[in-house]
Design a protein around this motif. Structure first.
Motif, PDB file in Angstrom:
ATOM      1  N   PRO A  89       0.807  -1.229   0.000  1.00 36.84           N
ATOM      2  CA  PRO A  89       0.000   0.000   0.000  1.00 36.84           C
ATOM      3  C   PRO A  89       0.836   1.273   0.000  1.00 36.84           C
ATOM      4  CG  PRO A  89       0.058  -0.932   2.201  1.00 36.84           C
ATOM      5  CD  PRO A  89       0.742  -1.933   1.298  1.00 36.84           C
ATOM      6  N   THR A  90       2.154   1.153   0.183  1.00 36.05           N
ATOM      7  CA  THR A  90       3.022   2.335   0.185  1.00 36.05           C
ATOM      8  C   THR A  90       3.760   2.506  -1.136  1.00 36.05           C
ATOM      9  OG1 THR A  90       4.980   1.188   1.062  1.00 36.05           O
ATOM     10  CG2 THR A  90       3.385   2.020   2.670  1.00 36.05           C
ATOM     11  N   ASP A  91       3.500   1.636  -2.120  1.00 39.86           N
ATOM     12  CA  ASP A  91       4.177   1.750  -3.410  1.00 39.86           C
ATOM     13  C   ASP A  91       3.925   3.131  -4.010  1.00 39.86           C
ATOM     14  OD1 ASP A  91       5.442   0.217  -5.853  1.00 39.86           O
ATOM     15  OD2 ASP A  91       3.703   1.303  -6.632  1.00 39.86           O
ATOM     16  N   GLU A  92       4.996   3.844  -4.327  1.00 40.74           N
ATOM     17  CA  GLU A  92       4.879   5.248  -4.717  1.00 40.74           C
ATOM     18  C   GLU A  92       4.057   5.443  -5.992  1.00 40.74           C
ATOM     19  OE1 GLU A  92       8.669   7.138  -4.923  1.00 40.74           O
ATOM     20  OE2 GLU A  92       9.088   6.887  -2.777  1.00 40.74           O
ATOM     21  N   ALA A  93       4.273   4.602  -6.986  1.00 41.29           N
ATOM     22  CA  ALA A  93       3.559   4.772  -8.252  1.00 41.29           C
ATOM     23  C   ALA A  93       2.065   4.531  -8.077  1.00 41.29           C
ATOM     24  CB  ALA A  93       4.127   3.830  -9.310  1.00 41.29           C
ATOM     25  N   LEU A  94       1.717   3.495  -7.328  1.00 42.88           N
ATOM     26  CA  LEU A  94       0.306   3.177  -7.118  1.00 42.88           C
ATOM     27  C   LEU A  94      -0.368   4.225  -6.235  1.00 42.88           C
ATOM     28  CD1 LEU A  94      -1.908   1.176  -7.779  1.00 42.88           C
ATOM     29  CD2 LEU A  94      -1.195  -0.203  -5.817  1.00 42.88           C
ATOM     30  N   VAL A  95       0.326   4.673  -5.205  1.00 51.56           N
ATOM     31  CA  VAL A  95      -0.223   5.713  -4.336  1.00 51.56           C
ATOM     32  C   VAL A  95      -0.499   6.989  -5.127  1.00 51.56           C
ATOM     33  CG1 VAL A  95       0.320   7.283  -2.430  1.00 51.56           C
ATOM     34  CG2 VAL A  95       0.747   4.835  -2.181  1.00 51.56           C
ATOM     35  N   ALA A  96       0.438   7.380  -5.976  1.00 50.59           N
ATOM     36  CA  ALA A  96       0.265   8.600  -6.770  1.00 50.59           C
ATOM     37  C   ALA A  96      -0.909   8.469  -7.733  1.00 50.59           C
ATOM     38  CB  ALA A  96       1.549   8.905  -7.538  1.00 50.59           C
ATOM     39  N   GLU A  97      -1.050   7.296  -8.349  1.00 49.78           N
ATOM     40  CA  GLU A  97      -2.127   7.112  -9.321  1.00 49.78           C
ATOM     41  C   GLU A  97      -3.493   7.084  -8.645  1.00 49.78           C
ATOM     42  OE1 GLU A  97      -3.250   6.641 -13.457  1.00 49.78           O
ATOM     43  OE2 GLU A  97      -1.643   7.551 -12.302  1.00 49.78           O
ATOM     44  N   THR A  98      -3.601   6.409  -7.507  1.00 48.45           N
ATOM     45  CA  THR A  98      -4.900   6.367  -6.823  1.00 48.45           C
ATOM     46  C   THR A  98      -5.291   7.747  -6.306  1.00 48.45           C
ATOM     47  OG1 THR A  98      -3.789   5.579  -4.808  1.00 48.45           O
ATOM     48  CG2 THR A  98      -4.804   3.923  -6.231  1.00 48.45           C
ATOM     49  N   LEU A  99      -4.314   8.543  -5.877  1.00 46.31           N
ATOM     50  CA  LEU A  99      -4.626   9.914  -5.460  1.00 46.31           C
ATOM     51  C   LEU A  99      -5.170  10.703  -6.645  1.00 46.31           C
ATOM     52  CD1 LEU A  99      -4.611  12.257  -3.464  1.00 46.31           C
ATOM     53  CD2 LEU A  99      -2.207  12.658  -4.060  1.00 46.31           C
ATOM     54  N   ARG A 100      -4.543  10.556  -7.801  1.00 48.41           N
ATOM     55  CA  ARG A 100      -5.014  11.260  -8.995  1.00 48.41           C
ATOM     56  C   ARG A 100      -6.432  10.829  -9.366  1.00 48.41           C
ATOM     57  NH1 ARG A 100      -2.194  11.059 -15.048  1.00 48.41           N
ATOM     58  NH2 ARG A 100      -3.510  12.686 -15.984  1.00 48.41           N
ATOM     59  N   ILE A 101      -6.720   9.531  -9.235  1.00 47.87           N
ATOM     60  CA  ILE A 101      -8.064   9.030  -9.548  1.00 47.87           C
ATOM     61  C   ILE A 101      -9.089   9.592  -8.570  1.00 47.87           C
ATOM     62  CG2 ILE A 101      -9.525   6.978  -9.638  1.00 47.87           C
ATOM     63  CD1 ILE A 101      -6.967   5.427 -10.502  1.00 47.87           C
ATOM     64  N   ARG A 102      -8.759   9.565  -7.267  1.00 45.50           N
ATOM     65  CA  ARG A 102      -9.707  10.064  -6.266  1.00 45.50           C
ATOM     66  C   ARG A 102      -9.990  11.554  -6.462  1.00 45.50           C
ATOM     67  NH1 ARG A 102      -6.436   7.068  -2.821  1.00 45.50           N
ATOM     68  NH2 ARG A 102      -5.642   8.951  -1.804  1.00 45.50           N
ATOM     69  N   GLU A 103      -8.956  12.314  -6.778  1.00 43.83           N
ATOM     70  CA  GLU A 103      -9.162  13.740  -7.043  1.00 43.83           C
ATOM     71  C   GLU A 103     -10.040  13.940  -8.273  1.00 43.83           C
ATOM     72  OE1 GLU A 103      -5.154  15.148  -7.265  1.00 43.83           O
ATOM     73  OE2 GLU A 103      -5.039  15.574  -5.105  1.00 43.83           O
TER      74      GLU A 103
END
Length: 288
Positions: free
Chosen positions: A90-104
């Motif tokens: 859950p701390t993987d940087e690429a996945l975290v960044a992409e899910t944040l972009r999706i939620r926004e």
């Protein structure tokens, strides 16, 4: 990874809590899973892992193994494609960044839709926020709940069939990566990707060559035992699964009172969960 044999069945691999668009908290959902006779449940909120810790704690108390997961939003042109990811970091940087972009993107889409709807119906953005828990991924289900609260729809299903239908004129797409990117992000985080409810469309199932590309990118399986899949599509996809060596999963897609789906109405063969745990390198189940 940890010993896969420590989990118990039956296994439901697709559920949602109030972190996304379910109506129960992660802890309430896990307790409901125990009451329904499940031994293992996956928490797969939309584009978020925020419920993992609470679900794990509840699982330890209730005797239910929790498979940490997520339902990642992806898109092919204007068609939404959901990709289930399990046991990733859950701390993987690429996945975290992409899910944040999706939620926004989801939030901006929801605000824009509410502005459009408010031109014709008495509803406000505050009405929508009142239906979401703090930190939740706000989306169309929360708009649906606001419409119900305002007396503009009988229930979520009626809201989606009416005001929120894509033909209504209020619908707006939101940002999401393509399915190939979604698979690569999940695999890159050590997780295992499964294509969610892939036979729901009346326009037919994913073409064989496109599916082959997803398999080559790392697709693990297809969620075929799901109440919204069409039987003719499932039959075709079972043939593709056999041809490409894909695993088949089953689940409820439970949303609490947000949908009629019931916990454990479809389940996954424990042998498939064994394979999933063996393949994953990002996270382990939260064993009861």
């Amino acid at each position: 990874m940890a010993d896969a044999r420590r989990f118990r069945g039956p296994v439901d691999l697709h559920t949602h809590s109030s972190v996304s668009d379910g109506t129960e908290t992660p802890a309430e959902l896990v307790r409901a899973a125990a009451a329904a006779g499940l031994g293992t449940v996956a928490l797969t909120d939309h584009d978020s892992t925020a419920g993992w810790a609470a679900a794990a704690a509840a699982g330890a108390e209730a005797g239910v193994t929790v498979i940490p997961g997520m339902e990642l939003s992806t898109r092919v042109e204007f068609a939404s494609v959901h990709m289930l990811g399990y046991l990733f970091d859950p701390t993987d940087e690429a996945l975290v960044a992409e899910t944040l972009r999706i939620r926004e993107g989801r939030m901006r889409r929801a605000e824009d839709m509410v502005r459009r709807i408010a031109e014709d119906y008495e509803i406000t953005w505050a009405d929508v926020l009142a239906q979401a828990t703090e930190g939740a991924t706000v989306g169309r289900p929360h708009i649906a709940d606001a419409l119900v609260a305002r007396g503009l729809a009988a229930d979520r299903s009626a809201a989606f069939a009416g005001i929120l239908h894509w033909r209504s004129g209020y619908f707006q797409p939101h940002y999401a990566p393509d399915p190939m990117t979604g698979i690569r992000l999940i695999r890159g985080a050590g997780g295992v990707p499964v294509l969610a409810h892939p036979a729901t469309s009346s326009r037919g199932v994913i073409p064989e060559q496109r599916l082959r590309r997803l398999v080559d990118a790392g697709l693990f399986g297809l969620e075929l035992d799901h109440r919204e899949n069409r039987p003719e599509g499932v039959a075709e996809l079972r043939g593709y699964a056999a041809k490409f060596g894909l695993q088949i999963t089953g689940s409820s897609d439970y949303h609490g009172s947000g949908k009629p789906n019931r916990l454990g109405e479809n389940t996954t063969d424990p042998a498939v969960v064994d394979l999933m745990i063996e393949e994953a390198t990002g996270a382990a189940p939260f064993y009861a």
